[in-house]
Scaffold this motif. Structure first.
Motif, PDB file in Angstrom:
ATOM      1  N   ALA A 167      38.492  43.188  48.978  1.00  0.00           N
ATOM      2  CA  ALA A 167      38.035  42.951  47.604  1.00  0.00           C
ATOM      3  C   ALA A 167      36.512  43.064  47.518  1.00  0.00           C
ATOM      4  O   ALA A 167      35.969  43.671  46.580  1.00  0.00           O
ATOM      5  CB  ALA A 167      38.487  41.570  47.137  1.00  0.00           C
ATOM      6  N   TRP A 168      35.817  42.496  48.498  1.00  0.00           N
ATOM      7  CA  TRP A 168      34.355  42.603  48.508  1.00  0.00           C
ATOM      8  C   TRP A 168      33.898  44.036  48.780  1.00  0.00           C
ATOM      9  O   TRP A 168      32.872  44.478  48.261  1.00  0.00           O
ATOM     10  CB  TRP A 168      33.775  41.660  49.564  1.00  0.00           C
ATOM     11  CG  TRP A 168      33.533  40.288  49.007  1.00  0.00           C
ATOM     12  CD1 TRP A 168      34.338  39.194  49.107  1.00  0.00           C
ATOM     13  CD2 TRP A 168      32.395  39.881  48.238  1.00  0.00           C
ATOM     14  NE1 TRP A 168      33.793  38.131  48.446  1.00  0.00           N
ATOM     15  CE2 TRP A 168      32.595  38.526  47.908  1.00  0.00           C
ATOM     16  CE3 TRP A 168      31.246  40.514  47.799  1.00  0.00           C
ATOM     17  CZ2 TRP A 168      31.673  37.795  47.156  1.00  0.00           C
ATOM     18  CZ3 TRP A 168      30.323  39.798  47.045  1.00  0.00           C
ATOM     19  CH2 TRP A 168      30.543  38.459  46.734  1.00  0.00           C
ATOM     20  N   LEU A 169      34.653  44.765  49.584  1.00  0.00           N
ATOM     21  CA  LEU A 169      34.310  46.164  49.849  1.00  0.00           C
ATOM     22  C   LEU A 169      34.424  46.995  48.578  1.00  0.00           C
ATOM     23  O   LEU A 169      33.543  47.814  48.272  1.00  0.00           O
ATOM     24  CB  LEU A 169      35.231  46.725  50.934  1.00  0.00           C
ATOM     25  CG  LEU A 169      34.920  48.124  51.463  1.00  0.00           C
ATOM     26  CD1 LEU A 169      33.542  48.156  52.113  1.00  0.00           C
ATOM     27  CD2 LEU A 169      35.985  48.575  52.459  1.00  0.00           C
ATOM     28  N   VAL A 170      35.497  46.782  47.817  1.00  0.00           N
ATOM     29  CA  VAL A 170      35.661  47.480  46.532  1.00  0.00           C
ATOM     30  C   VAL A 170      34.542  47.089  45.579  1.00  0.00           C
ATOM     31  O   VAL A 170      33.940  47.933  44.897  1.00  0.00           O
ATOM     32  CB  VAL A 170      37.046  47.150  45.929  1.00  0.00           C
ATOM     33  CG1 VAL A 170      37.156  47.672  44.505  1.00  0.00           C
ATOM     34  CG2 VAL A 170      38.165  47.735  46.787  1.00  0.00           C
ATOM     35  N   HIS A 171      34.224  45.799  45.552  1.00  0.00           N
ATOM     36  CA  HIS A 171      33.176  45.291  44.652  1.00  0.00           C
ATOM     37  C   HIS A 171      31.799  45.835  45.029  1.00  0.00           C
ATOM     38  O   HIS A 171      30.968  46.117  44.149  1.00  0.00           O
ATOM     39  CB  HIS A 171      33.185  43.767  44.715  1.00  0.00           C
ATOM     40  CG  HIS A 171      32.183  43.112  43.809  1.00  0.00           C
ATOM     41  ND1 HIS A 171      32.155  43.325  42.448  1.00  0.00           N
ATOM     42  CD2 HIS A 171      31.158  42.254  44.071  1.00  0.00           C
ATOM     43  CE1 HIS A 171      31.182  42.615  41.903  1.00  0.00           C
ATOM     44  NE2 HIS A 171      30.554  41.965  42.877  1.00  0.00           N
ATOM     45  N   GLY A 176      36.744  47.642  37.815  1.00  0.00           N
ATOM     46  CA  GLY A 176      37.831  47.792  36.855  1.00  0.00           C
ATOM     47  C   GLY A 176      39.182  47.443  37.437  1.00  0.00           C
ATOM     48  O   GLY A 176      39.337  46.457  38.171  1.00  0.00           O
ATOM     49  N   PRO A 177      40.193  48.264  37.136  1.00  0.00           N
ATOM     50  CA  PRO A 177      41.565  47.970  37.596  1.00  0.00           C
ATOM     51  C   PRO A 177      41.703  47.865  39.111  1.00  0.00           C
ATOM     52  O   PRO A 177      42.510  47.074  39.602  1.00  0.00           O
ATOM     53  CB  PRO A 177      42.360  49.175  37.059  1.00  0.00           C
ATOM     54  CG  PRO A 177      41.562  49.681  35.900  1.00  0.00           C
ATOM     55  CD  PRO A 177      40.137  49.437  36.269  1.00  0.00           C
ATOM     56  N   ALA A 178      40.929  48.641  39.861  1.00  0.00           N
ATOM     57  CA  ALA A 178      41.029  48.611  41.326  1.00  0.00           C
ATOM     58  C   ALA A 178      40.696  47.225  41.861  1.00  0.00           C
ATOM     59  O   ALA A 178      41.426  46.667  42.689  1.00  0.00           O
ATOM     60  CB  ALA A 178      40.104  49.655  41.945  1.00  0.00           C
ATOM     61  N   LEU A 179      39.598  46.656  41.383  1.00  0.00           N
ATOM     62  CA  LEU A 179      39.193  45.329  41.846  1.00  0.00           C
ATOM     63  C   LEU A 179      40.182  44.266  41.386  1.00  0.00           C
ATOM     64  O   LEU A 179      40.526  43.353  42.142  1.00  0.00           O
ATOM     65  CB  LEU A 179      37.793  44.994  41.346  1.00  0.00           C
ATOM     66  CG  LEU A 179      37.244  43.627  41.772  1.00  0.00           C
ATOM     67  CD1 LEU A 179      37.213  43.505  43.284  1.00  0.00           C
ATOM     68  CD2 LEU A 179      35.855  43.394  41.188  1.00  0.00           C
ATOM     69  N   ARG A 180      40.656  44.378  40.157  1.00  0.00           N
ATOM     70  CA  ARG A 180      41.625  43.401  39.658  1.00  0.00           C
ATOM     71  C   ARG A 180      42.906  43.426  40.479  1.00  0.00           C
ATOM     72  O   ARG A 180      43.505  42.381  40.754  1.00  0.00           O
ATOM     73  CB  ARG A 180      41.922  43.657  38.178  1.00  0.00           C
ATOM     74  CG  ARG A 180      40.783  43.284  37.238  1.00  0.00           C
ATOM     75  CD  ARG A 180      41.260  43.192  35.801  1.00  0.00           C
ATOM     76  NE  ARG A 180      41.702  44.474  35.283  1.00  0.00           N
ATOM     77  CZ  ARG A 180      40.905  45.354  34.694  1.00  0.00           C
ATOM     78  NH1 ARG A 180      39.611  45.079  34.543  1.00  0.00           N
ATOM     79  NH2 ARG A 180      41.378  46.498  34.222  1.00  0.00           N
ATOM     80  N   LEU A 181      43.338  44.629  40.860  1.00  0.00           N
ATOM     81  CA  LEU A 181      44.552  44.747  41.673  1.00  0.00           C
ATOM     82  C   LEU A 181      44.359  44.108  43.045  1.00  0.00           C
ATOM     83  O   LEU A 181      45.219  43.357  43.516  1.00  0.00           O
ATOM     84  CB  LEU A 181      44.926  46.222  41.829  1.00  0.00           C
ATOM     85  CG  LEU A 181      46.144  46.500  42.725  1.00  0.00           C
ATOM     86  CD1 LEU A 181      47.385  45.838  42.161  1.00  0.00           C
ATOM     87  CD2 LEU A 181      46.353  48.007  42.889  1.00  0.00           C
ATOM     88  N   LEU A 210      36.525  35.187  46.177  1.00  0.00           N
ATOM     89  CA  LEU A 210      36.878  36.526  45.673  1.00  0.00           C
ATOM     90  C   LEU A 210      35.911  36.968  44.567  1.00  0.00           C
ATOM     91  O   LEU A 210      35.596  36.195  43.662  1.00  0.00           O
ATOM     92  CB  LEU A 210      38.304  36.522  45.116  1.00  0.00           C
ATOM     93  CG  LEU A 210      39.444  36.532  46.144  1.00  0.00           C
ATOM     94  CD1 LEU A 210      40.768  36.275  45.451  1.00  0.00           C
ATOM     95  CD2 LEU A 210      39.479  37.870  46.884  1.00  0.00           C
ATOM     96  N   PRO A 211      35.422  38.205  44.641  1.00  0.00           N
ATOM     97  CA  PRO A 211      34.516  38.691  43.585  1.00  0.00           C
ATOM     98  C   PRO A 211      35.266  39.007  42.301  1.00  0.00           C
ATOM     99  O   PRO A 211      36.475  39.178  42.313  1.00  0.00           O
ATOM    100  CB  PRO A 211      33.936  39.965  44.209  1.00  0.00           C
ATOM    101  CG  PRO A 211      35.038  40.462  45.099  1.00  0.00           C
ATOM    102  CD  PRO A 211      35.706  39.221  45.658  1.00  0.00           C
ATOM    103  N   ASP A 212      34.525  39.070  41.211  1.00  0.00           N
ATOM    104  CA  ASP A 212      35.163  39.462  39.946  1.00  0.00           C
ATOM    105  C   ASP A 212      34.308  40.495  39.216  1.00  0.00           C
ATOM    106  O   ASP A 212      33.274  40.907  39.698  1.00  0.00           O
ATOM    107  CB  ASP A 212      35.444  38.240  39.070  1.00  0.00           C
ATOM    108  CG  ASP A 212      34.187  37.402  38.830  1.00  0.00           C
ATOM    109  OD1 ASP A 212      33.083  37.886  39.153  1.00  0.00           O
ATOM    110  OD2 ASP A 212      34.315  36.285  38.317  1.00  0.00           O
TER     111      ASP A 212
END
Length: 220
Positions: free
Chosen positions: A77-81, A87-92, A218-220
């Motif tokens: 999650a942090w890597l995506v952030h 957007g949707p990728a992080l939410r998923l 978790l990031p948001d």
């Protein structure tokens, strides 16, 4: 899994320094430590010939595997952030990480309960211990859901402590497994109540705290 995590760490090390990537690196280093220990721990368990000693080793390794899975998804999650995918990728990834963390929290307690039922013969401790674990199962589910809905204000601080808690539990598990393996077979004919209570306490408290810290970070 350890190889995958190691590859990610290698990529992050050569990436220009960033606060988000630093948080990711902390999570993945702790996760690598967990998976590396589990590789060795389950190898030892596969050749174990003393059931009671094998139970001690397996319940600790199971908890380590659980926090490793939680750390892997939180790090993802942090890597995506860190690459500004908000957007949707992080939410998923957040949703999957929260769901897996909830499952891990519950399975850690269920495993500890199974260990207690297997080796703690009917004693004065068994009833209260099982009741406490049932209550703890319900409470842990509520706490993880709360942690998911109420993330930490200082995420970097939460990441730091989530990583440290995970690494501390892996180290404790290695020490406990080493001590257990050093005792000969005749010491394990009957498991003392204090031993069972100690293993249950260790295999639940630190991993549960680590899971909650991971969810709150978790990031948001």
């Amino acid at each position: 899994m350890a190889g995958l995590v190691f590859t990610v760490i290698a990529v992050l090390v050569v990436t220009p320094k960033d606060v988000k990537l630093e948080a990711t690196l902390q999570l993945f280093v702790a996760t690598l430590f967990a998976f590396a220990y589990d590789s060795y721990g389950y190898g030892v368990i596969s050749g174990e010939q003393v059931c009671a000693r094998g139970y001690v080793e397996s319940v600790m390794c199971g908890a380590v595997l659980g926090i490793g899975a939680t750390g892997l998804l939180t790090g993802l999650a942090w890597l995506v952030h860190s690459y500004d995918y908000t957007g949707p990728a992080l939410r998923l990834v957040r949703l999957v990480s929260g769901a897996v963390s909830l499952i891990v929290a519950l399975m850690i307690i269920v495993s500890a309960q199974g260990y207690a039922q297997a080796v703690l013969y009917p004693t004065a401790w068994r009833g209260p211990l099982e009741t406490s674990l049932y209550v703890l199962t319900a409470a842990s589910a509520l706490i993880v859901v709360w942690a998911y809905r109420k993330p930490a204000t200082n995420r970097a601080y939460a990441v730091r402590w989530a990583s440290r808690t995970s690494a501390a539990f892996v180290l404790i598990s290695a020490i406990v497994a080493g001590i257990a393996a050093s005792f000969p077979e005749h010491y394990w004919n009957t498991s003392a109540s204090w031993l069972v209570l100690g293993v249950v306490g260790l295999s639940v408290t630190l991993p549960a705290a680590s899971v909650v810290l991971h969810v709150r970070s978790l990031p948001d």
